[in-house]
Design a protein around this motif. Structure first.
Motif, PDB file in Angstrom:
ATOM      1  N   GLY A 271      -2.443   0.588  -6.977  1.00  0.00           N
ATOM      2  CA  GLY A 271      -2.478  -0.274  -5.798  1.00  0.00           C
ATOM      3  C   GLY A 271      -1.174  -0.247  -5.027  1.00  0.00           C
ATOM      4  N   ILE A 272      -0.063  -0.292  -5.742  1.00  0.00           N
ATOM      5  CA  ILE A 272       1.243  -0.238  -5.085  1.00  0.00           C
ATOM      6  C   ILE A 272       1.440   1.112  -4.389  1.00  0.00           C
ATOM      7  CG2 ILE A 272       3.737  -0.194  -5.514  1.00  0.00           C
ATOM      8  CD1 ILE A 272       3.223  -2.320  -7.682  1.00  0.00           C
ATOM      9  N   LEU A 273       1.043   2.191  -5.064  1.00  0.00           N
ATOM     10  CA  LEU A 273       1.201   3.525  -4.471  1.00  0.00           C
ATOM     11  C   LEU A 273       0.325   3.709  -3.234  1.00  0.00           C
ATOM     12  CD1 LEU A 273       1.430   5.724  -7.685  1.00  0.00           C
ATOM     13  CD2 LEU A 273       3.277   5.047  -6.144  1.00  0.00           C
ATOM     14  N   VAL A 274      -0.878   3.153  -3.245  1.00  0.00           N
ATOM     15  CA  VAL A 274      -1.753   3.245  -2.069  1.00  0.00           C
ATOM     16  C   VAL A 274      -1.113   2.529  -0.887  1.00  0.00           C
ATOM     17  CG1 VAL A 274      -3.960   2.454  -1.116  1.00  0.00           C
ATOM     18  CG2 VAL A 274      -3.915   3.572  -3.319  1.00  0.00           C
ATOM     19  N   ILE A 275      -0.512   1.375  -1.135  1.00  0.00           N
ATOM     20  CA  ILE A 275       0.141   0.639  -0.051  1.00  0.00           C
ATOM     21  C   ILE A 275       1.358   1.392   0.475  1.00  0.00           C
ATOM     22  CG2 ILE A 275       1.446  -1.460   0.480  1.00  0.00           C
ATOM     23  CD1 ILE A 275      -0.484  -2.955  -1.393  1.00  0.00           C
ATOM     24  N   ILE A 276       2.145   1.966  -0.410  1.00  0.00           N
ATOM     25  CA  ILE A 276       3.368   2.651   0.009  1.00  0.00           C
ATOM     26  C   ILE A 276       3.066   3.950   0.759  1.00  0.00           C
ATOM     27  CG2 ILE A 276       5.411   3.883  -0.838  1.00  0.00           C
ATOM     28  CD1 ILE A 276       5.589   1.772  -3.054  1.00  0.00           C
ATOM     29  N   TYR A 277       2.194   4.793   0.177  1.00  0.00           N
ATOM     30  CA  TYR A 277       1.969   6.125   0.749  1.00  0.00           C
ATOM     31  C   TYR A 277       0.816   6.196   1.738  1.00  0.00           C
ATOM     32  CZ  TYR A 277       5.304   7.774  -2.664  1.00  0.00           C
ATOM     33  OH  TYR A 277       6.442   7.965  -3.389  1.00  0.00           O
ATOM     34  N   LYS A 278       0.004   5.121   1.826  1.00  0.00           N
ATOM     35  CA  LYS A 278      -1.131   5.054   2.753  1.00  0.00           C
ATOM     36  C   LYS A 278      -2.093   6.223   2.573  1.00  0.00           C
ATOM     37  CE  LYS A 278       1.600   2.472   6.038  1.00  0.00           C
ATOM     38  NZ  LYS A 278       2.356   1.937   4.974  1.00  0.00           N
ATOM     39  N   LYS A 279      -2.285   6.622   1.310  1.00  0.00           N
ATOM     40  CA  LYS A 279      -3.217   7.697   0.972  1.00  0.00           C
ATOM     41  C   LYS A 279      -4.005   7.306  -0.259  1.00  0.00           C
ATOM     42  CE  LYS A 279      -0.411  11.562   2.513  1.00  0.00           C
ATOM     43  NZ  LYS A 279       0.268  12.789   2.120  1.00  0.00           N
ATOM     44  N   PHE A 280      -5.277   7.667  -0.237  1.00  0.00           N
ATOM     45  CA  PHE A 280      -6.109   7.590  -1.432  1.00  0.00           C
ATOM     46  C   PHE A 280      -7.184   8.635  -1.241  1.00  0.00           C
ATOM     47  CE2 PHE A 280      -9.395   5.832  -4.261  1.00  0.00           C
ATOM     48  CZ  PHE A 280      -8.647   5.773  -5.405  1.00  0.00           C
ATOM     49  N   PHE A 281      -6.922   9.826  -1.665  1.00  0.00           N
ATOM     50  CA  PHE A 281      -7.724  11.034  -1.458  1.00  0.00           C
ATOM     51  C   PHE A 281      -7.724  11.467   0.005  1.00  0.00           C
ATOM     52  CE2 PHE A 281      -9.740   9.353  -5.375  1.00  0.00           C
ATOM     53  CZ  PHE A 281      -9.422  10.406  -6.203  1.00  0.00           C
ATOM     54  N   ILE A 282      -7.630  10.535   0.941  1.00  0.00           N
ATOM     55  CA  ILE A 282      -7.542  10.857   2.370  1.00  0.00           C
ATOM     56  C   ILE A 282      -6.462   9.972   2.980  1.00  0.00           C
ATOM     57  CG2 ILE A 282      -9.963  11.566   2.606  1.00  0.00           C
ATOM     58  CD1 ILE A 282     -10.489   8.789   3.858  1.00  0.00           C
ATOM     59  N   GLU A 283      -6.030  10.312   4.181  1.00  0.00           N
ATOM     60  CA  GLU A 283      -5.090   9.466   4.905  1.00  0.00           C
ATOM     61  C   GLU A 283      -5.796   8.169   5.289  1.00  0.00           C
ATOM     62  OE1 GLU A 283      -1.847   9.678   6.105  1.00  0.00           O
ATOM     63  OE2 GLU A 283      -1.550  11.445   4.862  1.00  0.00           O
ATOM     64  N   LEU A 284      -5.114   7.062   5.098  1.00  0.00           N
ATOM     65  CA  LEU A 284      -5.679   5.767   5.447  1.00  0.00           C
ATOM     66  C   LEU A 284      -4.858   5.117   6.552  1.00  0.00           C
ATOM     67  CD1 LEU A 284      -6.214   4.323   1.861  1.00  0.00           C
ATOM     68  CD2 LEU A 284      -7.972   5.202   3.378  1.00  0.00           C
ATOM     69  N   GLU A 285      -5.531   4.354   7.389  1.00  0.00           N
ATOM     70  CA  GLU A 285      -4.811   3.556   8.361  1.00  0.00           C
ATOM     71  C   GLU A 285      -4.102   2.436   7.600  1.00  0.00           C
ATOM     72  OE1 GLU A 285      -7.065   2.302  11.716  1.00  0.00           O
ATOM     73  OE2 GLU A 285      -8.220   4.141  11.737  1.00  0.00           O
ATOM     74  N   PRO A 286      -3.021   1.915   8.159  1.00  0.00           N
ATOM     75  CA  PRO A 286      -2.240   0.908   7.424  1.00  0.00           C
ATOM     76  C   PRO A 286      -3.054  -0.294   6.955  1.00  0.00           C
ATOM     77  CG  PRO A 286      -1.003   1.678   9.304  1.00  0.00           C
ATOM     78  CD  PRO A 286      -2.361   2.302   9.404  1.00  0.00           C
ATOM     79  N   ILE A 287      -3.947  -0.805   7.780  1.00  0.00           N
ATOM     80  CA  ILE A 287      -4.714  -1.987   7.381  1.00  0.00           C
ATOM     81  C   ILE A 287      -5.623  -1.682   6.197  1.00  0.00           C
ATOM     82  CG2 ILE A 287      -6.575  -1.604   9.050  1.00  0.00           C
ATOM     83  CD1 ILE A 287      -5.201  -5.020   7.987  1.00  0.00           C
ATOM     84  N   TYR A 288      -6.221  -0.491   6.201  1.00  0.00           N
ATOM     85  CA  TYR A 288      -7.107  -0.123   5.088  1.00  0.00           C
ATOM     86  C   TYR A 288      -6.331   0.171   3.813  1.00  0.00           C
ATOM     87  CZ  TYR A 288     -10.624   0.137   8.718  1.00  0.00           C
ATOM     88  OH  TYR A 288     -11.465  -0.175   9.745  1.00  0.00           O
ATOM     89  N   SER A 289      -5.130   0.705   3.957  1.00  0.00           N
ATOM     90  CA  SER A 289      -4.316   0.940   2.759  1.00  0.00           C
ATOM     91  C   SER A 289      -3.891  -0.389   2.139  1.00  0.00           C
ATOM     92  CB  SER A 289      -3.104   1.800   3.089  1.00  0.00           C
ATOM     93  OG  SER A 289      -2.177   1.103   3.875  1.00  0.00           O
ATOM     94  N   TRP A 290      -3.590  -1.392   2.969  1.00  0.00           N
ATOM     95  CA  TRP A 290      -3.243  -2.710   2.444  1.00  0.00           C
ATOM     96  C   TRP A 290      -4.435  -3.351   1.743  1.00  0.00           C
ATOM     97  CZ3 TRP A 290       1.171  -5.173   1.621  1.00  0.00           C
ATOM     98  CH2 TRP A 290       2.320  -4.691   2.251  1.00  0.00           C
TER      99      TRP A 290
END
Length: 64
Positions: A20-39
């Motif tokens: 969860g922390i890494l998704v917020i920091i790098y804004k990626k989870f298999f694909i590029e995410l917009e900031p709101i979706y990464s949060w």
């Protein structure tokens, strides 16, 4: 056997927290995410990780 399974569950919960922390920091989870979706996704991973770790620690302390 159950203590071992719950101990593993504790480490998996910590893993979800870290993801969860890494998704917020790098804004990626298999694909590029917009900031709101990464949060949102990161917060969900963190909440689930904390929930899973809490359940396993409660179980381990109860059965000691």
């Amino acid at each position: 056997m159950r203590i071992t399974y719950k101990s593993l569950s504790l480490f998996i919960g910590i893993g979800y927290f870290i993801i969860g922390i890494l998704v917020i920091i790098y804004k990626k989870f298999f694909i590029e995410l917009e900031p709101i979706y990464s949060w949102i996704l990161g917060a969900l991973f963190i909440i689930y990780g904390l929930f899973r770790a809490y359940r396993s620690t409660r179980y381990i302390k109860k059965n000691e």
